[in-house]
Scaffold this active site. Structure first.
Site, PDB file in Angstrom:
ATOM      1  N   ARG A  14      28.489   0.327  28.960  1.00 39.53           N
ATOM      2  CA  ARG A  14      28.825   0.707  30.337  1.00 39.53           C
ATOM      3  C   ARG A  14      30.233   1.293  30.410  1.00 39.53           C
ATOM      4  O   ARG A  14      30.423   2.486  30.542  1.00 39.53           O
ATOM      5  CB  ARG A  14      28.668  -0.507  31.273  1.00 39.53           C
ATOM      6  CG  ARG A  14      28.622  -0.130  32.771  1.00 39.53           C
ATOM      7  CD  ARG A  14      29.974   0.159  33.406  1.00 39.53           C
ATOM      8  NE  ARG A  14      30.884  -0.983  33.369  1.00 39.53           N
ATOM      9  CZ  ARG A  14      32.131  -0.922  33.837  1.00 39.53           C
ATOM     10  NH1 ARG A  14      32.619   0.219  34.332  1.00 39.53           N
ATOM     11  NH2 ARG A  14      32.926  -1.974  33.752  1.00 39.53           N
ATOM     12  N   ASP A  15      31.235   0.436  30.284  1.00 37.13           N
ATOM     13  CA  ASP A  15      32.617   0.900  30.414  1.00 37.13           C
ATOM     14  C   ASP A  15      32.967   1.897  29.323  1.00 37.13           C
ATOM     15  O   ASP A  15      33.791   2.786  29.529  1.00 37.13           O
ATOM     16  CB  ASP A  15      33.560  -0.309  30.352  1.00 37.13           C
ATOM     17  CG  ASP A  15      34.966   0.032  30.802  1.00 37.13           C
ATOM     18  OD1 ASP A  15      35.126   1.015  31.543  1.00 37.13           O
ATOM     19  OD2 ASP A  15      35.899  -0.680  30.418  1.00 37.13           O
ATOM     20  N   HIS A 208      43.147  -2.199  26.999  1.00 36.04           N
ATOM     21  CA  HIS A 208      42.983  -0.853  26.466  1.00 36.04           C
ATOM     22  C   HIS A 208      44.085  -0.577  25.447  1.00 36.04           C
ATOM     23  O   HIS A 208      45.151  -1.194  25.486  1.00 36.04           O
ATOM     24  CB  HIS A 208      43.031   0.174  27.604  1.00 36.04           C
ATOM     25  CG  HIS A 208      41.801   0.183  28.455  1.00 36.04           C
ATOM     26  ND1 HIS A 208      41.235   1.338  28.937  1.00 36.04           N
ATOM     27  CD2 HIS A 208      41.009  -0.825  28.903  1.00 36.04           C
ATOM     28  CE1 HIS A 208      40.157   1.040  29.646  1.00 36.04           C
ATOM     29  NE2 HIS A 208      40.013  -0.270  29.650  1.00 36.04           N
ATOM     30  N   CYS A 239      39.171   5.085  31.064  1.00 30.29           N
ATOM     31  CA  CYS A 239      38.978   5.002  32.505  1.00 30.29           C
ATOM     32  C   CYS A 239      38.943   6.421  33.035  1.00 30.29           C
ATOM     33  O   CYS A 239      39.931   7.157  32.903  1.00 30.29           O
ATOM     34  CB  CYS A 239      40.102   4.218  33.178  1.00 30.29           C
ATOM     35  SG  CYS A 239      39.956   4.186  34.984  1.00 30.29           S
TER      36      CYS A 239
END
Length: 303
Positions: A14-15, A208, A239
């Site tokens: 997903r991310d 991150h 992101c």
């Protein structure tokens, strides 16, 4: 979970994939998740019920969830922004969802076009209906160590959002260093502040690697008592609303780190490397995981 064990939340499907330029077919996404389950991961983000116009990479998340085989002890989760997303997740058979709030007012406005308080208000009916349906909800807090569009984010703002989400019914709060600018000292201070309002057992770390600090920050959070960490196979992700932010910390890095310290993860590293190679090939790119690169090079070296 004992103190000598760590739980990994795999966010690659997903991310990770939502920040790739290409949209992978449902079959590839399902196979990736199945390979990760076979490697021993037990909590995995499978998709997001968001507008495909804004995040096309997450289109057909309902099909992904419907095609996944159910395994004892394995939880598939999905991100939902509102009641409509929750209803879609329920219809697809999802039994756990996540909601997403920011600790940065500016990021909240640019990301979801509302204030932090407005976003929390939107989640109240989502949490209420999820509770009625017996569905677990996880809370994400982004920009906990800095905002891509503004100045530093006060620790008090992070604590407030984490506290509100926990009080609302989120069983776990994942603290996200969205731009990867955190350092170990700041991470320890942040964890200590949040743990004064939310039980340390309900806190997770989401780091991150933009500045190369992700593994060091994970260690700092581990030392502060955190035992749940988000990670992404092959370091996929970033992101889409955070300029320059690189991927999540690689799952391979964390499994290697924890195993070297005698901490149990339940993950088989060789099988994990194979899952990473699979998604790297599907995306046509090299792995962002230095552990994966090193171990593959070692395996290929003449004996």
């Amino acid at each position: 979970m004992t103190m000598d064990a760590v739980r990994l939340v795999e966010v690659g499907a997903r991310d990770g994939l939502q920040n790739e330029t290409q949209t992978l077919p449902v079959a590839i996404r399902v196979e990736l998740i199945e390979r990760l389950v076979a490697a021993g991961l037990r909590t995995l983000e499978a998709g997001a019920f968001v507008s495909p116009r804004w995040v096309p990479q997450m289109a057909d998340s309902d099909q992904v969830l419907r095609r996944l085989r159910q395994h004892p002890g394995v939880t598939y989760t999905a991100l939902v922004p509102n009641l409509q997303g929750l209803d879609a997740a329920l219809a697809a058979g999802c039994r756990e969802v996540a909601v997403f709030a920011s600790a940065s007012e500016l990021f909240s406005q640019r990301n979801i076009n509302c204030s932090i308080d407005e976003s929390l208000q939107r989640f109240q009916p989502v949490l209420a209906k999820a509770a009625e349906q017996g569905m677990a909800v996880r809370g994400y807090v982004s920009c906990v160590l800095g905002c891509p569009f503004g100045d530093e984010v006060p620790v008090a703002d992070v604590v407030r959002v984490a506290r509100e989400l926990y009080a609302m019914g989120c069983y776990e709060i994942s603290l996200g260093d969205t731009i990867g600018r955190g350092t170990p000292g700041r991470v320890r201070s942040l964890i200590e502040a949040c743990a004064s309002e939310v039980p340390i057992t309900a806190l997770a770390g989401h780091f991150h690697d933009t500045y190369g600090m992700a593994v060091a920050n994970v260690q700092a959070a581990l030392d502060a008592g955190v035992r749940v960490f988000d990670s992404s196979i092959s370091g996929l992700g970033g992101c889409p609303y955070s300029p320059g932010a690189t991927g999540n910390v690689a799952t391979e890095e964390l499994v290697y780190l924890f195993h070297e310290q005698g901490l149990a993860t339940g993950v088989d590293l060789p099988a994990l490397l194979e899952a990473g190679a699979f998604i790297d090939a599907a995306l046509g790119k090299a792995s962002a995981s230095r552990v994966a690169t090193a171990l593959r090079s070692k395996a290929a070296r003449p004996r």
